[in-house]
Design an enzyme around this catalytic site. Structure first.
Site, PDB file in Angstrom:
ATOM      1  N   ARG A  87     -54.307   9.687 -12.724  1.00  0.00           N
ATOM      2  CA  ARG A  87     -54.946   8.548 -12.236  1.00  0.00           C
ATOM      3  C   ARG A  87     -55.755   7.670 -13.134  1.00  0.00           C
ATOM      4  NH1 ARG A  87     -57.354   9.838  -7.132  1.00  0.00           N
ATOM      5  NH2 ARG A  87     -57.553  11.794  -7.526  1.00  0.00           N
ATOM      6  N   CYS A 118     -48.941   4.230  14.548  1.00  0.00           N
ATOM      7  CA  CYS A 118     -49.659   4.922  15.748  1.00  0.00           C
ATOM      8  C   CYS A 118     -50.570   6.126  15.618  1.00  0.00           C
ATOM      9  CB  CYS A 118     -48.326   5.403  16.852  1.00  0.00           C
ATOM     10  SG  CYS A 118     -47.349   3.883  17.027  1.00  0.00           S
ATOM     11  N   GLU A 119     -51.779   5.658  15.020  1.00  0.00           N
ATOM     12  CA  GLU A 119     -52.683   6.757  14.411  1.00  0.00           C
ATOM     13  C   GLU A 119     -54.085   6.066  14.302  1.00  0.00           C
ATOM     14  OE1 GLU A 119     -50.981   9.933  12.993  1.00  0.00           O
ATOM     15  OE2 GLU A 119     -52.719  10.909  12.089  1.00  0.00           O
TER      16      GLU A 119
HETATM   17  N1  LLP Z   1     -52.509  18.212 -14.473  1.00  0.00           N
HETATM   18  C1  LLP Z   1     -52.580  18.891 -13.420  1.00  0.00           C
HETATM   19  C2  LLP Z   1     -52.057  20.399 -13.523  1.00  0.00           C
HETATM   20  C3  LLP Z   1     -52.755  18.544 -12.111  1.00  0.00           C
HETATM   21  O1  LLP Z   1     -52.722  19.357 -10.773  1.00  0.00           O
HETATM   22  C4  LLP Z   1     -53.147  17.231 -11.775  1.00  0.00           C
HETATM   23  C5  LLP Z   1     -53.533  16.693 -10.479  1.00  0.00           C
HETATM   24  C6  LLP Z   1     -53.287  16.490 -13.018  1.00  0.00           C
HETATM   25  C7  LLP Z   1     -53.093  16.728 -14.052  1.00  0.00           C
HETATM   26  C8  LLP Z   1     -53.554  14.825 -12.770  1.00  0.00           C
HETATM   27  O2  LLP Z   1     -55.083  14.561 -12.281  1.00  0.00           O
HETATM   28  P1  LLP Z   1     -55.550  13.136 -12.214  1.00  0.00           P
HETATM   29  O3  LLP Z   1     -55.976  12.799 -13.796  1.00  0.00           O
HETATM   30  O4  LLP Z   1     -54.436  12.415 -11.835  1.00  0.00           O
HETATM   31  O5  LLP Z   1     -56.790  13.251 -11.359  1.00  0.00           O
HETATM   32  N2  LLP Z   1     -53.370  13.749  -4.234  1.00  0.00           N
HETATM   33  C9  LLP Z   1     -54.866  13.280  -4.862  1.00  0.00           C
HETATM   34  C10 LLP Z   1     -54.915  13.894  -6.491  1.00  0.00           C
HETATM   35  C11 LLP Z   1     -54.399  15.542  -6.434  1.00  0.00           C
HETATM   36  C12 LLP Z   1     -54.312  15.741  -7.923  1.00  0.00           C
HETATM   37  C13 LLP Z   1     -53.687  17.083  -7.995  1.00  0.00           C
HETATM   38  N3  LLP Z   1     -53.349  17.260  -9.568  1.00  0.00           N
HETATM   39  C14 LLP Z   1     -55.348  12.119  -4.509  1.00  0.00           C
HETATM   40  O6  LLP Z   1     -54.629  11.250  -3.968  1.00  0.00           O
HETATM   41  O7  LLP Z   1     -56.694  11.923  -5.177  1.00  0.00           O
END
Ligand code: LLP
Length: 443
Positions: free
Chosen positions: A294, A364-365
């Site tokens: 992210r 539709c939500e």
């Molecule tokens: N490494 C592992 C093992 C992970 O499970 C994740 C994210 C990352 C790295 C990267 O994390 P980041 O730096 O992007 O926070 N769908 C959710 C975010 C779920 C993140 C899952 N794992 C959202 O939209 O906020």
């Protein structure tokens, strides 16, 4: 907003390209990715980790493909010296298609298929990250069939509670990822791995959650991982060369959010934990890797929408204007799934006056909300272009075809130029999935 975003003659330009030109040429809804911002953030993490760990045993930065991955992004981050973290066949094959060498890919996933393990072994990925005892046996047996030895990092659960939302906290005990240190499962997995003929235990891995805005959680988790590493050294005589502290580094979504720690702050915090732990334990420090997703791609992304119907709802605490756009929860599920907050701006022109508004999609939500609460110009009207910043992460990568709405494409902008890096999906693409049925001409 991407650092390049600015108003030029009243309209917002990103990467030097005006939103009206982008909307006219590519249509909306549209994901816009500022390529210079993506590369600069990838480089910032690489430089921060290299600097912080220069006097230890060095570091690697894995770009977490799950945030958003396509061939162009895999190439861009690899060009900045990053490795790639994949957690599916699709992500693995995308990284390989971008020319990322297997040795620069980490293969994650709490339930890998036989095909994924075989593909990863044949691609000679740098390591597998394994979450369960069952999967250790699974990978060991496939490695044996392939005549290979799989390098394994054990993902351990440190019990550190962190993350922007319950669904994004992954180090507490009661969740599907990782081998618990507290319950002894992690130790069992260490012993199992070192005794498995076709597995090589290369390190320990921890990921505590996502959208984390405090350094302390990472420091606490790092200490727990290093304590386990010291125990392996003490009781088995094995010095694990690598530890991976995962991703989770948060970003700002709206002006009200607190500023997240910088890559330099996080890297030096992790480095001082590693250095002091090494001094206390007398064990050589490990090589350290992290997996930001992210924080690299999120701020580089902006979603453009065309405004459609606008209506005002009279409420007890005053009117609220509902601004409908031509996308919604199918291109950004996060408000509906995590109650995530975004902001928005009228991007095609300046606009007059300010009105409390809610930007909603076309699905539709009733939960199909893009921006729950934002002040937008009073004269906003159908045909205007709205921009929602900080959508580069977990937007396109979590997009769906809800209501048979095709997923938008991704346009990269840089120095006044623009190009598709992921083409727009079409309804024809969706109908093509019914082709076999249609061809059979059944009722
Ligand atoms: N490494 C592992 C093992 C992970 O499970 C994740 C994210 C990352 C790295 C990267 O994390 P980041 O730096 O992007 O926070 N769908 C959710 C975010 C779920 C993140 C899952 N794992 C959202 O939209 O906020």
């Amino acid at each position: 907003w991407p650092s390049s975003a600015r108003r030029v003659g009243g309209e917002i330009a990103i990467g030097g390209v005006g939103v009206s030109e982008l909307a006219a040429e590519y249509g909306t809804p549209l994901y816009v990715l500022d390529e210079d911002v993506l590369r600069a953030r990838a480089r910032a993490w690489k430089e921060a980790m290299d600097e912080a760990f220069s006097r230890l045993r060095g570091a690697d930065v894995y770009y977490a493909g799950k945030a958003f991955l396509c061939v162009a992004v895999a190439k861009a981050v690899a060009h900045e010296g990053l490795a790639v973290d994949a957690c599916s066949e699709g992500e693995l094959r995308t990284a390989l298609a971008a020319g990322v060498p297997g040795s620069r890919i980490g293969m994650h996933g709490n339930n890998k298929s036989r095909e994924e393990v075989e593909l990863a072994l044949r691609a000679e990925v740098g390591h597998f990250v394994v979450d369960s005892l069952a999967e250790l046996e699974f990978v060991d047996s496939i490695a044996r069939d392939e005549g290979a030895v799989a390098s394994v990092m054990l993902r351990v659960t440190t019990g550190v509670h962190a993350g922007g939302h319950e669904y994004m906290s992954t180090a507490v005990e009661d969740q599907k990822f990782g081998l618990s240190i507290a319950s002894g499962a992690a130790w069992q997995a260490v012993e199992k791995t070192v005794n498995a003929p076709n597995l090589r235990l290369v390190g320990l891995h921890s990921h505590i959650g996502s959208q984390i805005l405090v350094v302390e959680a990472f420091e606490e988790a790092a200490r727990a991982v290093l304590d386990l590493r010291a125990r392996v050294h003490r009781e088995i005589g094995l010095e694990l060369r690598e530890v991976d502290f995962g991703g989770g580094y948060g970003i700002r979504y709206t002006g009200g959010d607190s500023a997240p720690p910088s890559p330099a702050q996080l890297a030096s915090a992790l480095a001082s934990v590693v250095a002091s732990h090494s001094a206390e334990s007398g064990i050589e420090p490990p090589r350290v890797s992290i997996e930001p997703g992210r924080n690299i791609v999120g701020p580089a992304g902006v979603t453009l929408y065309t405004v459609g119907t606008v209506k005002t709802v009279e409420l007890e605490d005053g009117p609220r204007r509902y601004v409908s756009v031509d996308g919604g929860m199918s291109d950004n599920i996060r408000p509906a799934l995590y109650d995530a907050a975004y902001t928005a701006a009228l991007a095609s022109r300046e606009g007059e006056g300010r009105v409390r508004s809610r930007v909603v999609g076309k699905h539709c939500e009733s939960g199909d909300i893009v921006v729950r609460d934002v002040s937008l110009p009073e004269d906003l009207a159908a045909g205007d272009i709205l921009a929602v910043p900080a959508t580069g992460a977990y937007g396109r990568s979590m997009a769906s075809n809800y209501n048979h709405v095709p997923r938008p494409g991704v346009v990269a902008v840089r120095g006044g130029a623009s190009r598709w890096i992921v083409r727009r999906e079409t309804v024809e693409d969706l109908l093509a999935l019914d082709a076999d049925y249609l061809r059979r001409g059944e009722d």
